[in-house]
Design an enzyme around this catalytic site. Structure first.
Site, PDB file in Angstrom:
ATOM      1  N   LYS A  13       0.833  -1.213   0.000  1.00  0.00           N
ATOM      2  CA  LYS A  13       0.000   0.000   0.000  1.00  0.00           C
ATOM      3  C   LYS A  13       0.865   1.259   0.000  1.00  0.00           C
ATOM      4  CE  LYS A  13      -2.346  -0.646   3.817  1.00  0.00           C
ATOM      5  NZ  LYS A  13      -1.787  -1.915   4.325  1.00  0.00           N
ATOM      6  N   ARG A  88     -10.022   1.385   8.521  1.00  0.00           N
ATOM      7  CA  ARG A  88      -9.456   0.068   8.797  1.00  0.00           C
ATOM      8  C   ARG A  88     -10.439  -0.839   9.535  1.00  0.00           C
ATOM      9  NH1 ARG A  88      -3.610   0.798   8.316  1.00  0.00           N
ATOM     10  NH2 ARG A  88      -2.444  -0.959   9.127  1.00  0.00           N
ATOM     11  N   ARG A 127      11.243  -6.484   3.440  1.00  0.00           N
ATOM     12  CA  ARG A 127      11.114  -5.052   3.726  1.00  0.00           C
ATOM     13  C   ARG A 127      11.857  -4.665   4.996  1.00  0.00           C
ATOM     14  NH1 ARG A 127       5.167  -2.562   4.340  1.00  0.00           N
ATOM     15  NH2 ARG A 127       5.134  -3.452   6.408  1.00  0.00           N
ATOM     16  N   ARG A 133      11.201  -1.259  10.153  1.00  0.00           N
ATOM     17  CA  ARG A 133      10.021  -0.978  10.956  1.00  0.00           C
ATOM     18  C   ARG A 133       9.937  -1.995  12.072  1.00  0.00           C
ATOM     19  NH1 ARG A 133       4.672   0.186   7.496  1.00  0.00           N
ATOM     20  NH2 ARG A 133       3.810  -0.702   9.394  1.00  0.00           N
ATOM     21  N   ARG A 144      -0.578  -8.190  13.265  1.00  0.00           N
ATOM     22  CA  ARG A 144      -1.192  -7.219  12.346  1.00  0.00           C
ATOM     23  C   ARG A 144      -2.033  -7.928  11.286  1.00  0.00           C
ATOM     24  NH1 ARG A 144       3.880  -4.594  10.209  1.00  0.00           N
ATOM     25  NH2 ARG A 144       2.522  -3.372   8.869  1.00  0.00           N
TER      26      ARG A 144
HETATM   27  P1  AMP Z   1       0.446   0.754   8.430  1.00  0.00           P
HETATM   28  O1  AMP Z   1       1.649   1.597   8.183  1.00  0.00           O
HETATM   29  O2  AMP Z   1      -0.753   1.186   7.609  1.00  0.00           O
HETATM   30  O3  AMP Z   1       0.715  -0.713   8.312  1.00  0.00           O
HETATM   31  O4  AMP Z   1       0.016   1.007   9.953  1.00  0.00           O
HETATM   32  C1  AMP Z   1       0.913   0.734  11.023  1.00  0.00           C
HETATM   33  C2  AMP Z   1       0.164   0.740  12.347  1.00  0.00           C
HETATM   34  O5  AMP Z   1      -0.445   2.020  12.563  1.00  0.00           O
HETATM   35  C3  AMP Z   1      -0.976  -0.251  12.468  1.00  0.00           C
HETATM   36  O6  AMP Z   1      -0.536  -1.532  12.846  1.00  0.00           O
HETATM   37  C4  AMP Z   1      -1.825   0.393  13.554  1.00  0.00           C
HETATM   38  O7  AMP Z   1      -1.255   0.214  14.830  1.00  0.00           O
HETATM   39  C5  AMP Z   1      -1.695   1.879  13.217  1.00  0.00           C
HETATM   40  N1  AMP Z   1      -2.746   2.340  12.282  1.00  0.00           N
HETATM   41  C6  AMP Z   1      -2.580   2.780  11.001  1.00  0.00           C
HETATM   42  N2  AMP Z   1      -3.750   3.136  10.453  1.00  0.00           N
HETATM   43  C7  AMP Z   1      -4.694   2.917  11.405  1.00  0.00           C
HETATM   44  C8  AMP Z   1      -6.113   3.074  11.456  1.00  0.00           C
HETATM   45  N3  AMP Z   1      -6.801   3.517  10.392  1.00  0.00           N
HETATM   46  N4  AMP Z   1      -6.733   2.762  12.622  1.00  0.00           N
HETATM   47  C9  AMP Z   1      -6.065   2.321  13.681  1.00  0.00           C
HETATM   48  N5  AMP Z   1      -4.746   2.131  13.706  1.00  0.00           N
HETATM   49  C10 AMP Z   1      -4.057   2.418  12.589  1.00  0.00           C
END
Ligand code: AMP
Length: 190
Positions: A13, A88, A127, A133, A144
């Site tokens: 993404k 989400r 990655r 990360r 996740r």
């Molecule tokens: P991502 O970079 O999109 O994989 O997001 C990393 C982390 O950020 C996730 O595992 C959540 O802890 C938090 N996060 C990102 N977007 C959301 C969302 N829309 N709602 C809740 N937590 C989020």
């Protein structure tokens, strides 16, 4: 265009979202990036969000929703944006419905990047070497992925029932996936 990009962790993404935004000239609103930035800067939001990020759980809706609403109010989002990682869960879909209604906006398209679970783990291990990360550690990543299946998949059903979801095969090279996204967006009105 007002776009939403949805997909499991590790589906690409971030990479595809950034490329699409450069191509379309719209801002890339990644809630994950915004939250990580807040953690880095040590803001109140960052301090509240960090334990959830560390555990691979969703940050409470209220915190993320406020952050997104404030971001969408900024000048650079008035003519379009790509939301990456929000909504989400089903509650966040409703939050976004209300934000859009208030602004008189509608969704141009919702893109779902589909990648099988087996491939996701391989990609994320790769990655890890490039991005470092912390939440890409094996156990946190597994969490996740579980959260995605439990909380995000019902949202996909909601969008599918509304008939507004564009499903894109996220397998293959970055170039191939980007080509598919561009092709599907060519049929979407701004
Ligand atoms: P991502 O970079 O999109 O994989 O997001 C990393 C982390 O950020 C996730 O595992 C959540 O802890 C938090 N996060 C990102 N977007 C959301 C969302 N829309 N709602 C809740 N937590 C989020």
């Amino acid at each position: 265009m007002r776009l939403e990009l949805i997909g499991p962790p590790g589906a690409g993404k971030g990479t595809q979202g950034r490329r699409l935004c450069l191509d379309l000239g719209i801002p890339h609103l990644s809630t994950g990036d915004m939250l990580r930035k807040n953690v880095q800067l040590g803001t109140t939001l960052g301090q509240e969000a960090q334990p959830y990020l560390d555990r691979g759980e969703l940050v409470p809706d209220e915190l993320v929703s406020r952050m997104v609403e404030e971001r969408l109010a900024q000048q650079d989002c008035q003519d379009g944006y790509l939301l990456d990682g929000f909504p989400r869960n089903v509650e966040q879909v409703e939050v976004l419905d209300r934000i859009l209604e208030k602004r008189g906006w509608s969704r141009s398209a919702i893109l779902l990047l589909q990648v099988p679970d087996q491939e996701l783990m391989t990609r994320v291990l790769r990655r890890r070497e490039e991005e470092q990360r912390l939440d890409d550690r094996k156990e946190v990543f597994a969490k996740r992925l579980k959260v995605y299946h439990l909380q995000t998949r019902p949202l996909i059903e909601t969008y599918r029932k509304r008939g507004v979801l564009l499903e894109v095969d996220g397998g293959g090279s970055e170039e191939e996936v980007f080509g598919r996204l561009k092709a599907i967006l060519a049929g979407v009105a701004a």
